[in-house]
Motif scaffolding. Structure first.
Motif, mmCIF file in Angstrom:
data_model
loop_
_atom_site.group_PDB
_atom_site.id
_atom_site.type_symbol
_atom_site.label_atom_id
_atom_site.label_comp_id
_atom_site.label_asym_id
_atom_site.label_seq_id
_atom_site.Cartn_x
_atom_site.Cartn_y
_atom_site.Cartn_z
ATOM 1 N N MET A 1 32.735 64.011 -10.893
ATOM 2 C CA MET A 1 32.397 65.346 -10.441
ATOM 3 C C MET A 1 33.646 66.199 -10.473
ATOM 4 N N PRO A 2 33.556 67.413 -10.992
ATOM 5 C CA PRO A 2 34.730 68.273 -11.075
ATOM 6 C C PRO A 2 35.240 68.668 -9.696
ATOM 7 N N MET A 3 36.530 68.815 -9.587
ATOM 8 C CA MET A 3 37.145 69.196 -8.319
ATOM 9 C C MET A 3 37.720 70.604 -8.447
ATOM 10 N N GLY A 4 37.992 71.228 -7.307
ATOM 11 C CA GLY A 4 38.651 72.531 -7.302
ATOM 12 C C GLY A 4 37.704 73.656 -7.652
ATOM 13 N N GLY A 5 38.263 74.748 -8.167
ATOM 14 C CA GLY A 5 37.496 75.947 -8.455
ATOM 15 C C GLY A 5 36.661 75.872 -9.715
ATOM 16 N N SER A 6 36.849 74.852 -10.535
ATOM 17 C CA SER A 6 36.100 74.777 -11.790
ATOM 18 C C SER A 6 34.897 73.855 -11.651
ATOM 19 N N GLY A 7 34.087 74.114 -10.612
ATOM 20 C CA GLY A 7 32.889 73.297 -10.371
ATOM 21 C C GLY A 7 31.764 73.691 -11.295
ATOM 22 N N TRP A 8 30.576 73.341 -10.944
ATOM 23 C CA TRP A 8 29.419 73.609 -11.774
ATOM 24 C C TRP A 8 28.911 75.025 -11.580
ATOM 25 N N GLY A 9 29.378 75.715 -10.542
ATOM 26 C CA GLY A 9 29.090 77.122 -10.401
ATOM 27 C C GLY A 9 27.773 77.501 -9.759
ATOM 28 N N ARG A 10 26.954 76.573 -9.406
ATOM 29 C CA ARG A 10 25.642 76.896 -8.846
ATOM 30 C C ARG A 10 25.527 76.549 -7.371
ATOM 31 N N GLY A 11 26.540 76.008 -6.746
ATOM 32 C CA GLY A 11 26.417 75.619 -5.345
ATOM 33 C C GLY A 11 25.856 74.216 -5.238
ATOM 34 N N ARG A 12 25.447 73.873 -4.029
ATOM 35 C CA ARG A 12 24.956 72.516 -3.782
ATOM 36 C C ARG A 12 23.451 72.427 -3.955
ATOM 37 N N GLY A 13 22.992 71.303 -4.430
ATOM 38 C CA GLY A 13 21.567 71.022 -4.507
ATOM 39 C C GLY A 13 20.828 71.804 -5.576
ATOM 40 N N ARG A 14 19.511 71.638 -5.514
ATOM 41 C CA ARG A 14 18.655 72.310 -6.487
ATOM 42 C C ARG A 14 18.300 73.707 -6.017
ATOM 43 N N ARG A 15 17.833 74.512 -6.948
ATOM 44 C CA ARG A 15 17.331 75.833 -6.585
ATOM 45 C C ARG A 15 16.081 75.677 -5.738
ATOM 46 N N ARG A 16 15.879 76.630 -4.838
ATOM 47 C CA ARG A 16 14.682 76.607 -4.011
ATOM 48 C C ARG A 16 13.472 76.989 -4.860
ATOM 49 N N LYS A 17 12.419 76.224 -4.702
ATOM 50 C CA LYS A 17 11.177 76.473 -5.414
ATOM 51 C C LYS A 17 10.522 77.755 -4.893
ATOM 52 N N MET A 18 9.838 78.478 -5.760
ATOM 53 C CA MET A 18 9.132 79.679 -5.340
ATOM 54 C C MET A 18 7.988 79.294 -4.407
ATOM 55 N N ARG A 19 7.790 80.100 -3.364
ATOM 56 C CA ARG A 19 6.729 79.862 -2.393
ATOM 57 C C ARG A 19 5.649 80.902 -2.595
ATOM 58 N N MET A 20 4.407 80.457 -2.728
ATOM 59 C CA MET A 20 3.280 81.371 -2.851
ATOM 60 C C MET A 20 2.846 81.755 -1.440
ATOM 61 N N ILE A 21 2.766 83.047 -1.176
ATOM 62 C CA ILE A 21 2.303 83.503 0.125
ATOM 63 C C ILE A 21 1.079 84.385 -0.074
ATOM 64 N N GLY A 22 0.181 84.370 0.910
ATOM 65 C CA GLY A 22 -1.067 85.113 0.808
ATOM 66 C C GLY A 22 -0.854 86.609 0.762
ATOM 67 N N PHE A 23 0.081 87.102 1.557
ATOM 68 C CA PHE A 23 0.366 88.531 1.596
ATOM 69 C C PHE A 23 1.679 88.754 2.313
ATOM 70 N N ILE A 24 2.243 89.930 2.116
ATOM 71 C CA ILE A 24 3.446 90.331 2.841
ATOM 72 C C ILE A 24 2.969 90.839 4.207
ATOM 73 N N PRO A 25 3.465 90.283 5.306
ATOM 74 C CA PRO A 25 2.985 90.730 6.615
ATOM 75 C C PRO A 25 3.270 92.218 6.849
ATOM 76 N N GLN A 26 2.262 92.934 7.334
ATOM 77 C CA GLN A 26 2.415 94.365 7.618
ATOM 78 C C GLN A 26 3.325 94.573 8.823
ATOM 79 N N VAL A 27 3.129 93.766 9.861
ATOM 80 C CA VAL A 27 3.945 93.856 11.076
ATOM 81 C C VAL A 27 4.990 92.756 10.995
ATOM 82 N N ARG A 28 6.253 93.164 10.980
ATOM 83 C CA ARG A 28 7.334 92.187 10.818
ATOM 84 C C ARG A 28 8.342 92.225 11.954
ATOM 85 N N HIS A 29 8.014 92.927 13.030
ATOM 86 C CA HIS A 29 8.967 93.042 14.131
ATOM 87 C C HIS A 29 8.198 93.031 15.452
ATOM 88 N N PHE A 30 8.505 92.069 16.299
ATOM 89 C CA PHE A 30 7.890 91.955 17.614
ATOM 90 C C PHE A 30 9.006 91.995 18.646
#
Length: 116
Positions: A1-30
């Protein structure tokens, strides 16, 4: 595994999978109806993913497996999001704190026709 500043450039782990949501909530602050007596505590932040898991399982009555299929994620991911959302709602109610629902950037609203 590369060390220092010349890493793989994407951070740790895999990308987060897209989440399907039914709708954007109208009320977002309580927030509590009464102002806090002492110094207010910081707000609690809930993601759209947590909101959607809570909505599908607790509001619509789906199983975690069914909710996972609708969201395009595993049952385990739904369980983690649901557990986190329930804790945040309880904390909001018990401590009288603000709750703000925010996107993470990996949510995709489902079209109504796809749910049939």
């Amino acid at each position: 595994m590369p060390m220092g500043g010349s890493g793989w450039g994407r951070g740790r782990g895999r990308r987060r999978k897209m989440r399907m949501i039914g709708f954007i909530p109208q009320v977002r602050h309580f927030y509590p109806a009464l102002p806090p007596v002492s110094q207010p505590k910081p707000p609690i932040f809930m993601t759209y993913e947590e909101f959607e898991a809570l909505r599908l399982v607790d509001y619509e009555g789906l199983t975690q497996e069914e909710a996972g299929k609708r969201m395009g994620v595993s049952r385990g991911t739904v369980w983690r999001a649901l557990n986190s959302a329930r804790k945040k709602v309880a904390q909001m109610l018990v401590e009288g704190r603000e709750l703000i629902i925010l996107p993470q950037g990996n949510e995709v609203p489902r079209r109504f026709e796809e749910e049939v």
